[in-house]
Design a protein around this motif. Structure first.
Motif, mmCIF file in Angstrom:
data_model
loop_
_atom_site.group_PDB
_atom_site.id
_atom_site.type_symbol
_atom_site.label_atom_id
_atom_site.label_comp_id
_atom_site.label_asym_id
_atom_site.label_seq_id
_atom_site.Cartn_x
_atom_site.Cartn_y
_atom_site.Cartn_z
ATOM 1 N N LYS A 116 0.848 -1.028 0.088
ATOM 2 C CA LYS A 116 0.191 0.144 -0.251
ATOM 3 C C LYS A 116 0.806 1.270 0.046
ATOM 4 C CE LYS A 116 -3.905 -2.293 0.358
ATOM 5 N NZ LYS A 116 -3.567 -3.573 0.871
ATOM 6 N N ASP A 236 -10.715 2.578 -2.890
ATOM 7 C CA ASP A 236 -10.180 1.578 -3.236
ATOM 8 C C ASP A 236 -10.774 0.739 -4.208
ATOM 9 O OD1 ASP A 236 -7.912 -0.131 -2.853
ATOM 10 O OD2 ASP A 236 -8.671 -1.245 -0.827
ATOM 11 N N GLY A 280 -6.794 -4.274 -6.274
ATOM 12 C CA GLY A 280 -5.978 -2.845 -6.635
ATOM 13 C C GLY A 280 -4.687 -3.074 -6.595
ATOM 14 N N ALA A 281 -4.192 -3.563 -5.561
ATOM 15 C CA ALA A 281 -2.666 -3.567 -5.860
ATOM 16 C C ALA A 281 -2.191 -4.674 -6.705
ATOM 17 C CB ALA A 281 -2.235 -3.835 -4.124
ATOM 18 N N PRO A 282 -2.506 -5.725 -6.647
ATOM 19 C CA PRO A 282 -2.291 -6.802 -7.559
ATOM 20 C C PRO A 282 -2.531 -6.362 -9.009
ATOM 21 C CG PRO A 282 -4.026 -7.807 -6.174
ATOM 22 C CD PRO A 282 -3.548 -6.564 -5.684
ATOM 23 N N LEU A 338 -6.646 -9.461 2.970
ATOM 24 C CA LEU A 338 -7.249 -10.084 1.770
ATOM 25 C C LEU A 338 -8.842 -10.258 2.016
ATOM 26 C CD1 LEU A 338 -4.571 -12.734 0.830
ATOM 27 C CD2 LEU A 338 -4.359 -10.119 0.331
ATOM 28 N N SER A 384 -1.135 -12.379 5.483
ATOM 29 C CA SER A 384 -1.645 -12.195 4.021
ATOM 30 C C SER A 384 -0.822 -12.284 2.868
ATOM 31 C CB SER A 384 -2.332 -10.576 3.886
ATOM 32 O OG SER A 384 -3.332 -10.599 5.018
ATOM 33 N N THR A 425 3.564 -8.869 0.395
ATOM 34 C CA THR A 425 2.932 -7.584 0.048
ATOM 35 C C THR A 425 2.832 -6.715 1.608
ATOM 36 O OG1 THR A 425 0.938 -9.042 0.377
ATOM 37 C CG2 THR A 425 1.598 -8.006 -1.837
ATOM 38 N N GLY A 426 3.494 -7.567 2.626
ATOM 39 C CA GLY A 426 3.287 -6.555 4.049
ATOM 40 C C GLY A 426 3.961 -7.285 4.980
HETATM 41 C C1 PLP Z 1 -3.865 -4.795 0.464
HETATM 42 C C2 PLP Z 1 -3.122 -5.956 0.516
HETATM 43 C C3 PLP Z 1 -3.136 -6.796 -0.479
HETATM 44 C C4 PLP Z 1 -4.082 -6.815 -1.671
HETATM 45 O O1 PLP Z 1 -4.269 -5.588 -2.155
HETATM 46 P P1 PLP Z 1 -5.868 -5.209 -2.669
HETATM 47 O O2 PLP Z 1 -5.431 -3.904 -3.289
HETATM 48 O O3 PLP Z 1 -6.897 -5.237 -1.666
HETATM 49 O O4 PLP Z 1 -6.115 -6.283 -3.585
HETATM 50 C C5 PLP Z 1 -2.359 -7.833 -0.321
HETATM 51 N N1 PLP Z 1 -1.355 -8.181 0.815
HETATM 52 C C6 PLP Z 1 -1.650 -7.033 1.824
HETATM 53 C C7 PLP Z 1 -0.470 -7.631 3.013
HETATM 54 C C8 PLP Z 1 -2.201 -5.996 1.677
HETATM 55 O O5 PLP Z 1 -2.281 -5.165 2.732
#
Ligand code: PLP
Length: 443
Positions: A116, A236, A280-282, A338, A384, A425-426
């Motif tokens: 993000k 979002d 959105g992110a992927p 997710l 996640s 992703t985090g």
């Molecule tokens: C938000 C998020 C995603 C996925 O992003 P989206 O835009 O919601 O699809 C994946 N992993 C983590 C850790 C996130 O915070």
């Protein structure tokens, strides 16, 4: 929407509704050249370049407000790491992973500690730039570090930024908006972890909690923001700006691959697996990658078996009207980032002809991968993020994805040259106490 019809007609959707782990190969995927013209009408190469340039303009501001970005000169970017010990550890567990396994460590991005930090921060910066330029207090020729001056902070303080979030988007929007001086309200779904709410409140962000799921938090936030002419809502489920911020990742990844001497072409495919929430992110990252690498990149999303909303949105072509609840799936998962019961209408549409497919994963496996990555590579990411490993583990495991490989030139000798990237992703901001708890969670 008639979920039963899809469950009866499609054996993969039946498996999804039964909450079984599975591979779903996207029947709508088209050769890149066939979709190029239409895609450019919606999000063009020039749009992505514009976003890249905007982030470059903001570098002096970012550096000034967030000293942790000093080393990268105000650029928010994450390492691309080879993880051979993890690859070996997974193979010892029986997964066959051809080629080279890498980890894109957005888990360790500056400021927000998640993917993000790309889209969320970009959208807030763009909004601030728009306001500052319109006010006449600031011009495109000024040093952007000036936006951190007290008079600008006071100016931004007249405005409010709001967002609905399962946690990480709220962190990214909240931290950036607060640094600029905006008033911030984050509408958090019931899934959001307590530490994320605490961290935001410590930054002066107003956190509004909902007993309901993510879609509800977004709908409420959007409604409240629309009532206030001084308020801006980061949406979002619809935002093109968020998407552009994510898409910038692709050019940066290409540079990292070049630096590592990793070629991407027909005989050296790039296979990328990214966890999806609302998409959105992927979606943004994958879209950017397709624009650069075209048919030589294969993008798969990964989702929990308990919340496969993006998969259902694309597979049924019902887009934002698809909801996991209609398929008898709770949407409640340990993968808090997710837990979006319905996907983004924008992303499910634009990715319909570009996405290779998806892999789903049970909650318990998230913790198994979390432990294995920690033990093998000494890297810790949040649950996640661990969904990304469903991809490299799944590709050779399911008949459907093996069939995908056969029909897309991914023969054994080509796969031996592949770079497979699990997109973490985090994770960086997870407090020590929660880290220990994650390592000890067995489901
Ligand atoms: C938000 C998020 C995603 C996925 O992003 P989206 O835009 O919601 O699809 C994946 N992993 C983590 C850790 C996130 O915070």
């Amino acid at each position: 929407m008639n979920a039963q019809k899809y469950i009866e007609n499609d054996p993969v959707i039946k498996k999804i509704a039964d909450k079984q782990e599975t591979a779903w190969v996207n029947p709508y995927l088209q050769p890149f050249a066939m979709t190029d013209a239409v895609c450019q009408l919606v999000v063009s190469d020039a749009d992505i370049e514009d976003a890249e340039n905007r982030l470059a303009r903001f570098a002096s501001f970012i550096r000034k407000c967030f000293p942790e970005t000093e080393e990268t000169g105000g650029l928010i970017e994450s390492p691309l790491a080879e993880i051979p010990v993890m690859q070996k550890a997974l193979e010892e567990k029986g997964f066959r992973i051809p080629g080279k396994l890498l980890l894109k460590m957005d888990s360790h991005l500056a400021i927000a500690g998640s993917v993000k930090a790309r889209g969320g921060i970009y959208e807030v910066l763009k909004h601030a730039e728009d306001l500052a330029l319109a006010s006449g207090k600031f011009t495109l020729e000024d040093d952007y570090a000036r936006l951190a001056d007290e008079d600008m902070k006071e100016f931004f303080g007249r405005y409010t930024v709001q967002v609905g979030s399962t946690g990480n988007l709220g962190l990214s929007i909240g931290i950036t908006s607060a640094a600029l001086g905006f008033k911030v309200k984050v509408h958090m779904s019931a899934d959001a972890k307590q530490w994320k709410k605490d961290l935001l409140r410590s930054k002066g962000v107003e956190v509004i909690e909902y007993a309901d799921d993510y879609s509800k938090a977004v709908a409420e936030g959007r409604k409240l923001s629309d009532l206030d002419p001084m308020s801006y809502f980061v949406d979002d489920e619809k935002s093109v700006n968020l998407f552009l911020g994510y898409a910038v990742a692709a050019g940066r990844l290409k540079k990292q691959l070049d630096e590592k001497g990793i070629t991407v072409d027909e005989k050296h495919p790039l296979i990328v697996y990214i966890p999806a929430g609302v998409g959105g992110a992927p979606g943004g990252v994958a879209y950017g990658l397709k624009r650069i690498f075209k048919d030589n990149v294969h993008c798969f999303f990964t989702e929990p078996t308990l919340c496969p909303s993006v998969l259902l949105g694309i597979a049924t072509q019902e887009f934002e009207n698809a909801n996991v609840h209609d398929f008898g799936i709770s949407g409640i998962t340990e993968a808090d980032g997710l837990a979006c019961a319905s996907p983004s209408g924008f992303v499910t549409r634009i990715m319909t002809n570009l996405l290779s497919g998806e892999f789903t994963i049970e909650d318990g496996k998230l913790y198994d991968h979390l432990r294995l990555l920690y033990e093998s590579e000494n890297i810790q990411i949040e649950p996640s993020s661990c969904a990304s490993f469903a991809g490299p583990c799944g590709l050779m495991q399911y008949e459907d994805s093996r069939e995908y490989c056969r029909t897309h030139g991914l023969t054994e000798d080509v796969l031996a040259n592949a770079a497979q990237i699990a997109w973490a992703t985090g994770g960086r901001l997870v407090p020590e106490e929660n880290r220990r708890e994650y390592l000890e969670t067995y489901l």
